[in-house]
Write a protein that holds these residues in place. Structure first.
Motif, mmCIF file in Angstrom:
data_model
loop_
_atom_site.group_PDB
_atom_site.id
_atom_site.type_symbol
_atom_site.label_atom_id
_atom_site.label_comp_id
_atom_site.label_asym_id
_atom_site.label_seq_id
_atom_site.Cartn_x
_atom_site.Cartn_y
_atom_site.Cartn_z
ATOM 1 N N TYR A 84 0.847 -1.192 0.000
ATOM 2 C CA TYR A 84 0.000 0.000 0.000
ATOM 3 C C TYR A 84 0.887 1.250 0.000
ATOM 4 C CZ TYR A 84 -4.346 -2.511 0.922
ATOM 5 O OH TYR A 84 -5.449 -3.321 0.823
ATOM 6 N N GLU A 85 0.761 2.064 -1.036
ATOM 7 C CA GLU A 85 1.531 3.299 -1.088
ATOM 8 C C GLU A 85 0.974 4.286 -0.072
ATOM 9 O OE1 GLU A 85 1.590 4.828 -5.015
ATOM 10 O OE2 GLU A 85 2.431 3.011 -5.910
ATOM 11 N N PRO A 86 1.824 4.940 0.719
ATOM 12 C CA PRO A 86 1.356 5.850 1.782
ATOM 13 C C PRO A 86 0.857 7.186 1.239
ATOM 14 C CG PRO A 86 3.747 5.849 1.704
ATOM 15 C CD PRO A 86 3.296 4.799 0.713
ATOM 16 N N LYS A 87 -0.173 7.140 0.390
ATOM 17 C CA LYS A 87 -0.657 8.356 -0.260
ATOM 18 C C LYS A 87 -1.825 9.003 0.474
ATOM 19 C CE LYS A 87 -3.454 5.511 -3.392
ATOM 20 N NZ LYS A 87 -3.709 5.154 -4.822
ATOM 21 N N ASN A 88 -2.389 8.303 1.449
ATOM 22 C CA ASN A 88 -3.469 8.880 2.252
ATOM 23 C C ASN A 88 -3.462 8.241 3.633
ATOM 24 O OD1 ASN A 88 -4.930 6.347 2.025
ATOM 25 N ND2 ASN A 88 -5.555 7.011 -0.029
ATOM 26 N N ASN A 89 -4.302 8.742 4.525
ATOM 27 C CA ASN A 89 -4.297 8.261 5.911
ATOM 28 C C ASN A 89 -4.632 6.779 6.014
ATOM 29 O OD1 ASN A 89 -3.561 10.720 7.009
ATOM 30 N ND2 ASN A 89 -5.676 11.397 7.317
ATOM 31 N N TRP A 90 -5.617 6.335 5.209
ATOM 32 C CA TRP A 90 -6.000 4.928 5.257
ATOM 33 C C TRP A 90 -4.829 4.030 4.866
ATOM 34 C CZ3 TRP A 90 -9.330 1.291 6.737
ATOM 35 C CH2 TRP A 90 -9.345 0.076 6.058
ATOM 36 N N ASN A 91 -4.179 4.349 3.743
ATOM 37 C CA ASN A 91 -3.049 3.538 3.291
ATOM 38 C C ASN A 91 -1.912 3.548 4.297
ATOM 39 O OD1 ASN A 91 -4.593 3.293 0.950
ATOM 40 N ND2 ASN A 91 -2.815 3.477 -0.394
ATOM 41 N N ARG A 92 -1.628 4.722 4.857
ATOM 42 C CA ARG A 92 -0.539 4.803 5.838
ATOM 43 C C ARG A 92 -0.851 3.979 7.078
ATOM 44 N NH1 ARG A 92 -0.187 10.100 3.726
ATOM 45 N NH2 ARG A 92 -1.752 10.884 5.195
ATOM 46 N N THR A 93 -2.109 3.997 7.493
ATOM 47 C CA THR A 93 -2.493 3.259 8.700
ATOM 48 C C THR A 93 -2.355 1.759 8.489
ATOM 49 O OG1 THR A 93 -4.017 4.995 9.425
ATOM 50 C CG2 THR A 93 -4.354 2.795 10.326
ATOM 51 N N VAL A 94 -2.932 1.229 7.397
ATOM 52 C CA VAL A 94 -2.869 -0.217 7.182
ATOM 53 C C VAL A 94 -1.445 -0.672 6.861
ATOM 54 C CG1 VAL A 94 -5.269 -0.334 6.450
ATOM 55 C CG2 VAL A 94 -3.490 -0.055 4.727
ATOM 56 N N ASN B 4 1.444 0.920 8.142
ATOM 57 C CA ASN B 4 2.268 1.056 9.351
ATOM 58 C C ASN B 4 1.862 0.103 10.459
ATOM 59 O OD1 ASN B 4 3.659 3.119 8.065
ATOM 60 N ND2 ASN B 4 2.456 4.743 9.005
ATOM 61 N N TYR B 5 0.556 -0.241 10.491
ATOM 62 C CA TYR B 5 0.058 -1.135 11.539
ATOM 63 C C TYR B 5 -0.386 -2.453 10.909
ATOM 64 C CZ TYR B 5 0.138 3.170 14.221
ATOM 65 O OH TYR B 5 0.539 4.336 14.826
ATOM 66 N N TRP B 6 0.531 -3.095 10.224
ATOM 67 C CA TRP B 6 0.241 -4.275 9.431
ATOM 68 C C TRP B 6 -0.230 -5.470 10.255
ATOM 69 C CZ3 TRP B 6 3.495 -7.856 11.386
ATOM 70 C CH2 TRP B 6 4.687 -7.420 11.948
ATOM 71 N N TRP B 7 0.066 -5.519 11.543
ATOM 72 C CA TRP B 7 -0.328 -6.659 12.390
ATOM 73 C C TRP B 7 -1.759 -6.522 12.915
ATOM 74 C CZ3 TRP B 7 2.638 -2.571 13.705
ATOM 75 C CH2 TRP B 7 2.263 -1.831 14.817
ATOM 76 N N LYS B 8 -2.409 -5.397 12.645
ATOM 77 C CA LYS B 8 -3.782 -5.166 13.082
ATOM 78 C C LYS B 8 -4.743 -5.307 11.904
ATOM 79 C CE LYS B 8 -2.320 -1.638 16.447
ATOM 80 N NZ LYS B 8 -2.574 -0.259 16.923
ATOM 81 N N PHE B 9 -5.999 -5.532 12.217
ATOM 82 C CA PHE B 9 -7.020 -5.524 11.167
ATOM 83 C C PHE B 9 -7.072 -4.145 10.521
ATOM 84 C CE2 PHE B 9 -9.789 -8.864 13.544
ATOM 85 C CZ PHE B 9 -8.856 -9.836 13.234
ATOM 86 N N GLY B 10 -7.552 -4.096 9.270
ATOM 87 C CA GLY B 10 -7.703 -2.811 8.610
ATOM 88 C C GLY B 10 -8.642 -1.898 9.370
ATOM 89 N N ALA B 11 -9.681 -2.455 9.948
ATOM 90 C CA ALA B 11 -10.605 -1.695 10.798
ATOM 91 C C ALA B 11 -11.181 -2.659 11.828
ATOM 92 C CB ALA B 11 -11.706 -1.039 9.977
ATOM 93 N N TRP B 12 -10.562 -2.691 12.996
ATOM 94 C CA TRP B 12 -11.076 -3.504 14.089
ATOM 95 C C TRP B 12 -12.179 -2.723 14.778
ATOM 96 C CZ3 TRP B 12 -10.078 -2.822 19.646
ATOM 97 C CH2 TRP B 12 -10.627 -3.841 20.401
ATOM 98 N N ARG B 13 -13.338 -3.343 14.936
ATOM 99 C CA ARG B 13 -14.496 -2.638 15.477
ATOM 100 C C ARG B 13 -14.422 -2.539 16.995
ATOM 101 N NH1 ARG B 13 -15.268 0.195 11.219
ATOM 102 N NH2 ARG B 13 -15.983 -0.983 9.414
ATOM 103 N N LYS B 14 -13.749 -1.502 17.459
ATOM 104 C CA LYS B 14 -13.592 -1.305 18.898
ATOM 105 C C LYS B 14 -14.943 -1.124 19.572
ATOM 106 C CE LYS B 14 -10.687 1.182 22.194
ATOM 107 N NZ LYS B 14 -9.608 2.187 22.363
ATOM 108 N N ASN B 15 -15.925 -0.588 18.814
ATOM 109 C CA ASN B 15 -17.256 -0.390 19.386
ATOM 110 C C ASN B 15 -17.905 -1.704 19.815
ATOM 111 O OD1 ASN B 15 -17.238 2.377 19.050
ATOM 112 N ND2 ASN B 15 -18.182 2.312 17.037
ATOM 113 N N LEU B 16 -17.387 -2.815 19.281
ATOM 114 C CA LEU B 16 -17.990 -4.101 19.608
ATOM 115 C C LEU B 16 -17.383 -4.740 20.856
ATOM 116 C CD1 LEU B 16 -18.333 -5.701 16.069
ATOM 117 C CD2 LEU B 16 -20.172 -4.949 17.555
ATOM 118 N N HIS B 17 -16.437 -4.063 21.498
ATOM 119 C CA HIS B 17 -15.753 -4.689 22.627
ATOM 120 C C HIS B 17 -16.710 -5.020 23.765
ATOM 121 C CE1 HIS B 17 -15.778 -1.317 25.538
ATOM 122 N NE2 HIS B 17 -15.800 -0.573 24.447
ATOM 123 N N PHE B 18 -17.756 -4.223 23.933
ATOM 124 C CA PHE B 18 -18.648 -4.417 25.063
ATOM 125 C C PHE B 18 -19.540 -5.645 24.924
ATOM 126 C CE2 PHE B 18 -21.003 -1.860 22.052
ATOM 127 C CZ PHE B 18 -22.258 -2.430 22.064
#
Length: 212
Positions: free
Chosen positions: A135-145, A147-161
């Motif tokens: 993923y080329e770091p051309k936007n925030n989404w690309n940079r996030t996924v 730089n944080y390659w060991w995490k899901f692209g979008a882990w639903r923290k709202n579901l923790h409860f």
């Protein structure tokens, strides 16, 4: 050529967000505050390397019992619509929103890190990291996924409860056959599922997974 739309068997030139013909109702629709936290999209994993067969997950747990804390059943829409018991057919490695290791953790952080589970992290390094680094770091989404390659692209923290709940209802977002399933909450739900949490009797967290 003018586009045609059909609403209640009538052909129209358009359909408004109110599900009416244009000009019938004026104004802007808003989300109902009363519906907040009533439903959630599942997690966007973004990496097939996270996904395991049941045998692969069992092998990792047999090798080191602590691996069960980052291995979860993984439910998708195909499972709901094709398996007789609507159970997850695969498992998944889930490092939540943890830091990669102690060196990169914020000062004062004393919680778990991905490196605590070396067997599972090794799989993610081999199968997920190379894909994420493309993923080329051309936007925030690309940079996030990236730089944080060991995490899901979008882990639903709202579901923790929902871990404190006995059951939750789940349905596919897009499907020919809409079905609602009453399922244990201590699994990872695919992003193509909608989760409806309801208040139930408190239960032990991650009972399904941690019971071995």
């Amino acid at each position: 050529m003018e586009n045609k739309f059909t609403l209640d068997t009538r052909e129209l030139t358009g359909i408004t967000p109110f599900l009416t013909k244009p000009g019938t109702i004026a104004g802007t629709p808003y989300r109902l505050a009363a519906n907040a936290n009533k439903s959630f999209q599942g997690s966007i994993v973004l990496g097939k390397g996270f996904i395991l067969t049941p045998n692969e997950a069992r092998t990792l747990i047999d090798k080191d019992p602590k691996n069960k804390y980052v291995l979860f059943p993984y439910l998708n829409g195909e499972d709901l619509n094709s398996r007789p018991d609507q159970s997850p057919s695969r498992w998944i490695i889930n490092f939540f929103d943890w830091p990669l290791n102690r060196e990169t953790a914020l000062e004062g952080y004393d919680g778990p890190v991905a490196a605590d589970y070396s067997d599972c992290l090794r799989i993610v390094v081999e199968k997920v990291k190379p894909e994420r680094l493309r993923y080329e770091p051309k936007n925030n989404w690309n940079r996030t996924v990236r730089n944080y390659w060991w995490k899901f692209g979008a882990w639903r923290k709202n579901l923790h409860f929902i871990n404190g709940m006995d059951r939750v209802f789940v349905c596919p977002i897009v499907t020919k056959y809409l079905s609602f399933v009453n399922t244990p909450p201590n699994i990872v739900f695919m992003h193509k599922l909608t989760v409806f949490p309801f208040k139930n009797k408190p239960r032990q967290k991650n009972l399904w997974v941690n019971s071995g």
